[in-house]
Write an enzyme that holds these catalytic residues in place. Structure first.
Site, PDB file in Angstrom:
ATOM      1  N   GLU A  95      14.361 -45.339 -17.587  1.00 23.28           N
ATOM      2  CA  GLU A  95      13.351 -45.073 -16.548  1.00 23.28           C
ATOM      3  C   GLU A  95      13.592 -43.754 -15.819  1.00 23.28           C
ATOM      4  O   GLU A  95      13.766 -43.733 -14.593  1.00 23.28           O
ATOM      5  CB  GLU A  95      13.332 -46.234 -15.553  1.00 23.28           C
ATOM      6  CG  GLU A  95      13.030 -47.560 -16.216  1.00 23.28           C
ATOM      7  CD  GLU A  95      13.035 -48.745 -15.262  1.00 23.28           C
ATOM      8  OE1 GLU A  95      13.651 -48.641 -14.184  1.00 23.28           O
ATOM      9  OE2 GLU A  95      12.425 -49.761 -15.598  1.00 23.28           O
ATOM     10  N   GLU A 149      13.070 -54.459 -21.194  1.00 17.29           N
ATOM     11  CA  GLU A 149      13.322 -55.227 -19.967  1.00 17.29           C
ATOM     12  C   GLU A 149      12.058 -55.952 -19.560  1.00 17.29           C
ATOM     13  O   GLU A 149      10.965 -55.385 -19.617  1.00 17.29           O
ATOM     14  CB  GLU A 149      13.697 -54.306 -18.783  1.00 17.29           C
ATOM     15  CG  GLU A 149      15.097 -53.786 -18.799  1.00 17.29           C
ATOM     16  CD  GLU A 149      15.409 -52.915 -17.582  1.00 17.29           C
ATOM     17  OE1 GLU A 149      14.899 -53.179 -16.470  1.00 17.29           O
ATOM     18  OE2 GLU A 149      16.157 -51.943 -17.767  1.00 17.29           O
TER      19      GLU A 149
END
Ligand code: BGC
Length: 387
Positions: free
Chosen positions: A148, A303
């Protein structure tokens, strides 16, 4: 049924579970994870648990500050530690997905300006080369360069100031983003130089943006938000992707507010939320996946998880998300794996130890592990390859 060969597992990141790390987060009083979940010593026990839950893959991260605690000096015993980690995964039949950077940085690197340093990509490349050279003989196939990097890391650390170094500067955010783009590309190339058969990607935080009603301004904002949040970093780093890695947590409903444009976002109903207020919106993952189909790359959900200390909502959360993932597969989206976040309870960055994401509960006093009932339901899904 999910396709044969589908990868099922859970994820962790070094700083959130290992304990005993010394990096930019441990120096920050609010960010000290201390012993965390003691995974550094107990990784074998944790992988045994993952195996007992029928997982066949596992995502974890290597801590750069352990491997290279001083600039240019690699620590052999830490390199050896992760060698054992990878071997333990292999012995348990868990395909390793190795993340090379999950938010934390060596102190020497931070003292050079961290990702603001114009040579940051070169420093990272040197570390990556060392790691890949050391582990490729162990048969690691999947590498995740950055976790991220854009809207979570760069924005939290340099715009919103919630992650160290807690800055609030638009210009710095842009510089960091540029360096992270360079970093991904360099890392991608160096991994392929060492191992042409490797599969390399990054973990992209994806959001399902929805326009409230069909109003023109809502649709425009949805288009822009989707384009920039979900695709900007990905496009900028093309063609350096062998797969698309998605971290899906949120839905964001947009209703344009003329007086306060910044308040146009997150106009969700929030009927059903997690312990930390994330709205539970499983259908969103379907729309995100369908949007990614055009890139014709394999997709892994790296995730997806819920903070749910009482384990009341996790079972349904996992089932519902997998249901919508399956729907996307039926529509021809090439999803090849799902990693629940996370295998064990962990240190949740600026929120500390309160949020409980784990399939396995950690008693932080005794470090005892306890499988939560929802983990057994996830096991059933894995065994039946069906929800
Ligand atoms: C991060 C994880 C974090 C999770 C839950 C993701 O954005 O990659 O490190 O624990 O969200 O908030």
């Amino acid at each position: 049924m999910f396709p044969p060969g589908f990868l099922w597992g859970a994820a962790t990141s070094a700083y959130q579970v290992e304990g005993g790390n010394k990096n930019d987060w441990s120096r920050w009083p609010k960010g000290d994870a201390g012993k965390a979940a003691g995974h550094y010593e107990r990784f074998k026990e944790d992988f045994d648990l993952a195996k007992s839950l029928s997982h066949n893959a596992h995502r974890f991260s290597i801590e750069w500050s352990r491997i290279e605690p001083e600039e240019g000096k690699f620590n052999e015993s830490e390199l050896n530690h992760y060698r054992e980690v990878i071997l333990a995964l292999k012995e348990n039949g868990l395909e390793p997905f190795v993340t090379l950077w999950h938010f934390t940085l060596p102190v020497w690197f931070v003292e050079k300006g961290g990702w603001l340093n114009r040579n940051s990509a070169v420093y990272f490349e040197r570390y990556v080369a060392k790691v890949v050279e050391t582990y490729r003989h162990l048969g690691v196939k999947f590498w995740i360069t950055l976790n991220e990097p854009d809207y979570i890391y760069a924005f939290e650390a340099y715009s919103r100031g919630r992650f160290p170094p807690q800055q609030k500067s638009f210009l710095k955010t842009i510089r960091v983003l540029k360096n992270l783009i360079k970093t991904h590309k360099k890392a991608y190339k160096i991994i392929h130089q060492h191992d042409p058969n490797s599969q390399v990607g990054f973990a992209n935080n994806v959001i399902y943006f929805e326009a409230y009603g069909g109003k023109f301004m809502n649709r425009i904002l949805k288009f822009l938000a989707n384009r920039y949040w979900n695709f900007w970093f990905f496009r900028k780093t093309m063609p350096c992707h062998d797969f698309i890695g998605c971290n899906y947590y949120y839905h964001n409903r947009i209703k344009f507010n003329w007086l306060h444009p910044a308040k146009s976002f997150n106009r969700n109903d929030n009927c059903d939320v997690s312990d930390i207020g994330f709205e539970i919106y499983p259908e969103g993952i379907y729309h995100v996946l369908k949007n990614l189909k055009k890139y014709n790359l394999p997709i892994y959900i790296l995730e997806n998880g819920i903070a749910d200390a009482k384990d009341e909502k996790r079972e349904k959360f996992i089932k519902d998300h997998l249901y919508w993932i399956y729907k996307a597969i039926q529509k021809g989206v090439d999803v090849r794996g799902y990693f629940y976040w996370s295998l064990i309870d962990n240190f949740e960055w600026d929120k500390g130890f309160g949020p409980r994401f784990g399939l396995v509960e950690i008693d932080y006093k005794t470090m005892e592990r306890k499988i939560r009932p929802s983990a057994l339901e996830y096991r059933k899904i894995i065994e039946n390859r069906s929800v």
